[in-house]
Motif scaffolding. Structure first.
Motif, PDB file in Angstrom:
ATOM      1  N   ARG A 150      75.051  75.828  53.089  1.00  0.00           N
ATOM      2  CA  ARG A 150      76.174  76.739  53.328  1.00  0.00           C
ATOM      3  C   ARG A 150      77.335  76.238  52.495  1.00  0.00           C
ATOM      4  NH1 ARG A 150      78.591  76.469  57.608  1.00  0.00           N
ATOM      5  NH2 ARG A 150      79.292  78.615  57.857  1.00  0.00           N
ATOM      6  N   ARG A 151      77.890  77.092  51.658  1.00  0.00           N
ATOM      7  CA  ARG A 151      78.902  76.595  50.716  1.00  0.00           C
ATOM      8  C   ARG A 151      80.137  76.054  51.408  1.00  0.00           C
ATOM      9  NH1 ARG A 151      79.642  80.915  46.366  1.00  0.00           N
ATOM     10  NH2 ARG A 151      77.394  80.999  46.633  1.00  0.00           N
ATOM     11  N   GLY A 152      80.411  76.510  52.607  1.00  0.00           N
ATOM     12  CA  GLY A 152      81.523  75.946  53.353  1.00  0.00           C
ATOM     13  C   GLY A 152      81.284  74.514  53.794  1.00  0.00           C
ATOM     14  N   ASP A 153      80.026  74.105  53.812  1.00  0.00           N
ATOM     15  CA  ASP A 153      79.671  72.727  54.172  1.00  0.00           C
ATOM     16  C   ASP A 153      79.485  71.840  52.946  1.00  0.00           C
ATOM     17  OD1 ASP A 153      79.647  73.412  56.855  1.00  0.00           O
ATOM     18  OD2 ASP A 153      77.493  73.830  56.879  1.00  0.00           O
ATOM     19  N   VAL A 154      79.581  72.418  51.769  1.00  0.00           N
ATOM     20  CA  VAL A 154      79.317  71.668  50.547  1.00  0.00           C
ATOM     21  C   VAL A 154      80.523  70.812  50.164  1.00  0.00           C
ATOM     22  CG1 VAL A 154      78.950  71.887  48.044  1.00  0.00           C
ATOM     23  CG2 VAL A 154      77.615  73.283  49.633  1.00  0.00           C
ATOM     24  N   VAL A 155      80.234  69.575  49.784  1.00  0.00           N
ATOM     25  CA  VAL A 155      81.215  68.700  49.144  1.00  0.00           C
ATOM     26  C   VAL A 155      80.885  68.682  47.657  1.00  0.00           C
ATOM     27  CG1 VAL A 155      82.085  66.350  48.936  1.00  0.00           C
ATOM     28  CG2 VAL A 155      81.532  67.286  51.195  1.00  0.00           C
ATOM     29  N   ALA A 156      81.873  68.971  46.812  1.00  0.00           N
ATOM     30  CA  ALA A 156      81.686  68.965  45.364  1.00  0.00           C
ATOM     31  C   ALA A 156      82.677  67.991  44.736  1.00  0.00           C
ATOM     32  CB  ALA A 156      81.885  70.361  44.778  1.00  0.00           C
ATOM     33  N   ALA A 157      82.198  67.198  43.800  1.00  0.00           N
ATOM     34  CA  ALA A 157      83.052  66.221  43.124  1.00  0.00           C
ATOM     35  C   ALA A 157      82.999  66.441  41.618  1.00  0.00           C
ATOM     36  CB  ALA A 157      82.614  64.806  43.462  1.00  0.00           C
ATOM     37  N   LEU A 158      84.176  66.516  41.008  1.00  0.00           N
ATOM     38  CA  LEU A 158      84.310  66.652  39.560  1.00  0.00           C
ATOM     39  C   LEU A 158      84.582  65.277  38.974  1.00  0.00           C
ATOM     40  CD1 LEU A 158      84.813  68.019  36.825  1.00  0.00           C
ATOM     41  CD2 LEU A 158      87.108  68.619  37.634  1.00  0.00           C
ATOM     42  N   GLY A 159      83.692  64.830  38.097  1.00  0.00           N
ATOM     43  CA  GLY A 159      83.802  63.504  37.521  1.00  0.00           C
ATOM     44  C   GLY A 159      84.558  63.473  36.210  1.00  0.00           C
ATOM     45  N   ASP A 169      82.207  64.809  27.581  1.00  0.00           N
ATOM     46  CA  ASP A 169      83.451  65.580  27.613  1.00  0.00           C
ATOM     47  C   ASP A 169      83.330  66.773  28.554  1.00  0.00           C
ATOM     48  OD1 ASP A 169      85.007  64.008  25.947  1.00  0.00           O
ATOM     49  OD2 ASP A 169      84.624  65.215  24.160  1.00  0.00           O
ATOM     50  N   CYS A 170      82.161  67.442  28.591  1.00  0.00           N
ATOM     51  CA  CYS A 170      81.975  68.531  29.545  1.00  0.00           C
ATOM     52  C   CYS A 170      82.102  67.992  30.970  1.00  0.00           C
ATOM     53  CB  CYS A 170      80.616  69.198  29.348  1.00  0.00           C
ATOM     54  SG  CYS A 170      80.471  70.117  27.802  1.00  0.00           S
ATOM     55  N   ALA A 171      82.337  68.884  31.911  1.00  0.00           N
ATOM     56  CA  ALA A 171      82.604  68.471  33.288  1.00  0.00           C
ATOM     57  C   ALA A 171      81.315  68.289  34.081  1.00  0.00           C
ATOM     58  CB  ALA A 171      83.495  69.499  33.969  1.00  0.00           C
ATOM     59  N   PRO A 172      81.074  67.085  34.624  1.00  0.00           N
ATOM     60  CA  PRO A 172      79.954  66.892  35.540  1.00  0.00           C
ATOM     61  C   PRO A 172      80.407  67.166  36.974  1.00  0.00           C
ATOM     62  CG  PRO A 172      80.927  64.774  35.032  1.00  0.00           C
ATOM     63  CD  PRO A 172      81.783  65.824  34.361  1.00  0.00           C
ATOM     64  N   VAL A 173      79.680  68.023  37.668  1.00  0.00           N
ATOM     65  CA  VAL A 173      80.015  68.323  39.054  1.00  0.00           C
ATOM     66  C   VAL A 173      78.800  68.008  39.925  1.00  0.00           C
ATOM     67  CG1 VAL A 173      80.828  70.053  40.694  1.00  0.00           C
ATOM     68  CG2 VAL A 173      81.587  70.155  38.307  1.00  0.00           C
ATOM     69  N   LEU A 174      79.018  67.182  40.936  1.00  0.00           N
ATOM     70  CA  LEU A 174      77.968  66.829  41.896  1.00  0.00           C
ATOM     71  C   LEU A 174      78.254  67.519  43.222  1.00  0.00           C
ATOM     72  CD1 LEU A 174      77.630  62.998  41.166  1.00  0.00           C
ATOM     73  CD2 LEU A 174      76.321  64.898  40.173  1.00  0.00           C
ATOM     74  N   PHE A 175      77.183  68.015  43.853  1.00  0.00           N
ATOM     75  CA  PHE A 175      77.289  68.794  45.089  1.00  0.00           C
ATOM     76  C   PHE A 175      76.403  68.173  46.164  1.00  0.00           C
ATOM     77  CE2 PHE A 175      77.717  71.593  41.468  1.00  0.00           C
ATOM     78  CZ  PHE A 175      78.666  72.561  41.801  1.00  0.00           C
ATOM     79  N   ALA A 176      76.845  68.271  47.416  1.00  0.00           N
ATOM     80  CA  ALA A 176      75.994  67.838  48.533  1.00  0.00           C
ATOM     81  C   ALA A 176      76.350  68.598  49.804  1.00  0.00           C
ATOM     82  CB  ALA A 176      76.140  66.336  48.776  1.00  0.00           C
ATOM     83  N   ASP A 177      75.312  69.051  50.502  1.00  0.00           N
ATOM     84  CA  ASP A 177      75.436  69.589  51.851  1.00  0.00           C
ATOM     85  C   ASP A 177      74.501  68.753  52.716  1.00  0.00           C
ATOM     86  OD1 ASP A 177      75.244  70.900  54.278  1.00  0.00           O
ATOM     87  OD2 ASP A 177      75.007  72.897  53.426  1.00  0.00           O
ATOM     88  N   VAL A 178      75.066  67.801  53.453  1.00  0.00           N
ATOM     89  CA  VAL A 178      74.225  66.883  54.219  1.00  0.00           C
ATOM     90  C   VAL A 178      73.616  67.577  55.434  1.00  0.00           C
ATOM     91  CG1 VAL A 178      75.343  64.773  53.455  1.00  0.00           C
ATOM     92  CG2 VAL A 178      76.240  65.971  55.442  1.00  0.00           C
ATOM     93  N   ASN A 179      74.259  68.606  55.939  1.00  0.00           N
ATOM     94  CA  ASN A 179      73.705  69.315  57.090  1.00  0.00           C
ATOM     95  C   ASN A 179      72.394  70.006  56.730  1.00  0.00           C
ATOM     96  OD1 ASN A 179      75.913  68.608  58.734  1.00  0.00           O
ATOM     97  ND2 ASN A 179      77.105  70.353  58.003  1.00  0.00           N
ATOM     98  N   ALA A 180      72.348  70.572  55.539  1.00  0.00           N
ATOM     99  CA  ALA A 180      71.139  71.262  55.087  1.00  0.00           C
ATOM    100  C   ALA A 180      70.176  70.327  54.361  1.00  0.00           C
ATOM    101  CB  ALA A 180      71.524  72.413  54.165  1.00  0.00           C
ATOM    102  N   GLY A 181      70.665  69.178  53.911  1.00  0.00           N
ATOM    103  CA  GLY A 181      69.825  68.278  53.128  1.00  0.00           C
ATOM    104  C   GLY A 181      69.555  68.834  51.733  1.00  0.00           C
ATOM    105  N   VAL A 182      70.627  69.223  51.039  1.00  0.00           N
ATOM    106  CA  VAL A 182      70.512  69.795  49.690  1.00  0.00           C
ATOM    107  C   VAL A 182      71.601  69.180  48.813  1.00  0.00           C
ATOM    108  CG1 VAL A 182      70.527  71.896  48.288  1.00  0.00           C
ATOM    109  CG2 VAL A 182      69.664  71.977  50.644  1.00  0.00           C
ATOM    110  N   VAL A 183      71.224  68.777  47.602  1.00  0.00           N
ATOM    111  CA  VAL A 183      72.199  68.263  46.647  1.00  0.00           C
ATOM    112  C   VAL A 183      72.002  68.958  45.303  1.00  0.00           C
ATOM    113  CG1 VAL A 183      72.429  66.007  47.753  1.00  0.00           C
ATOM    114  CG2 VAL A 183      70.693  66.337  45.974  1.00  0.00           C
ATOM    115  N   GLY A 184      72.993  68.813  44.423  1.00  0.00           N
ATOM    116  CA  GLY A 184      72.884  69.434  43.114  1.00  0.00           C
ATOM    117  C   GLY A 184      73.811  68.788  42.109  1.00  0.00           C
TER     118      GLY A 184
END
Length: 265
Positions: free
Chosen positions: A158-167, A116-131
């Motif tokens: 860089r947060r401007g490069d981050v893609v975040a998805a709410l599942g 029920d809680c919100a899962p959020v996935l993050f990725a910045d491919v330019n920096a090579g960092v996910v969360g």
């Protein structure tokens, strides 16, 4: 995925799926081996399910991501705003008590469990960092999403490069709350009143957790936010739900897993 591993249905974000070198999935409750209340793809070692069934379910999830067995970094979640950096997988016993994980290690899935809680996935491919972040109302209100972005930036994102998805999470039509709940949010920011709609019960309201999470992400400067708009409570065929289980007085519930990884070059 090898021939011995059955196909596991997943829900994907189009925005994350478009990124090269990133594998992700919002896993449903389908495609696993668990029985009863946990049928069938229960990913929660914190549940009272057979641990061996959960481990097999997790093996199937990792295979669906194209990763080796055991390559999960899943925290011991405590509804906090704390984040850990993972450089390798964690067991249940050695996992940090936090609610988000970030990594720059390829072939390692940053993941969280939800029901029920919100899962959020993050990725910045330019920096090579996910969360990955577990954002219930308490974590989202306390700043877990912004803390995840801060941790990613310390790894070079860089947060401007981050893609975040709410599942998939509990959505407003299914999330009734009492007056003290709404008062906490509006006391922090009167503009938070927009996330509450009238309920049929006097004095109660319906809370838009998904909308609140999206607003926090956009306010934090995330470059792209993709909300899948799926409700865990109302879609019993695909998702576990803590609130649905509570309303039925069931003794336990399964957990969904949301995961993201940098794939090997």
């Amino acid at each position: 995925m090898d021939a011995a591993t059955p196909t596991v249905p997943v829900v994907e974000s189009a925005a994350l799926a478009a990124l090269p070198g990133v594998a992700h999935a919002f896993f449903t409750r389908q495609g696993g081996v668990s029985q009863g209340l946990y049928a069938s793809l229960n990913g929660g070692l914190g549940s009272r399910d057979d641990p061996e069934a959960v481990r097999e379910n997790r093996r199937r999830m990792l295979a669906a991501l194209g990763l080796a067995p055991g390559r999960f970094a899943i925290p011991w979640q405590v509804h906090s705003a704390d984040v850990a950096v993972a450089t390798g997988p964690w067991t249940r016993d050695d996992s940090p008590h936090v609610d988000a994980v970030v990594t720059a290690t390829r072939g390692l899935a940053a993941a969280v469990t939800v029901a029920d809680c919100a899962p959020v996935l993050f990725a910045d491919v330019n920096a090579g960092v996910v969360g990955a972040a577990h954002a219930g109302w308490k974590g989202a209100f306390g700043g877990v999403l912004e803390a995840t972005l801060d941790a990613m930036e310390r790894l070079g994102a860089r947060r401007g490069d981050v893609v975040a998805a709410l599942g998939p999470c509990i959505r407003q039509p299914s999330y009734e709350v009492g007056p003290e709940f709404a008062a906490r949010f509006t006391a922090a920011d009167p503009d938070n009143a927009r996330f509450f709609a009238p309920s049929a019960r006097p004095g109660h309201a319906l809370f838009d957790l998904g909308g609140y999470v999206v607003a926090r992400l956009e306010g934090a400067g995330v470059g792209t936010v993709d909300d899948l708009g799926l409700d865990t409570y109302s879609d019993e065929a695909r998702f576990f739900s803590f609130r649905r289980a509570t309303h039925r007085a069931e003794p336990d519930y399964g957990r969904l897993i949301a995961a993201v990884a940098l794939t090997e070059p």
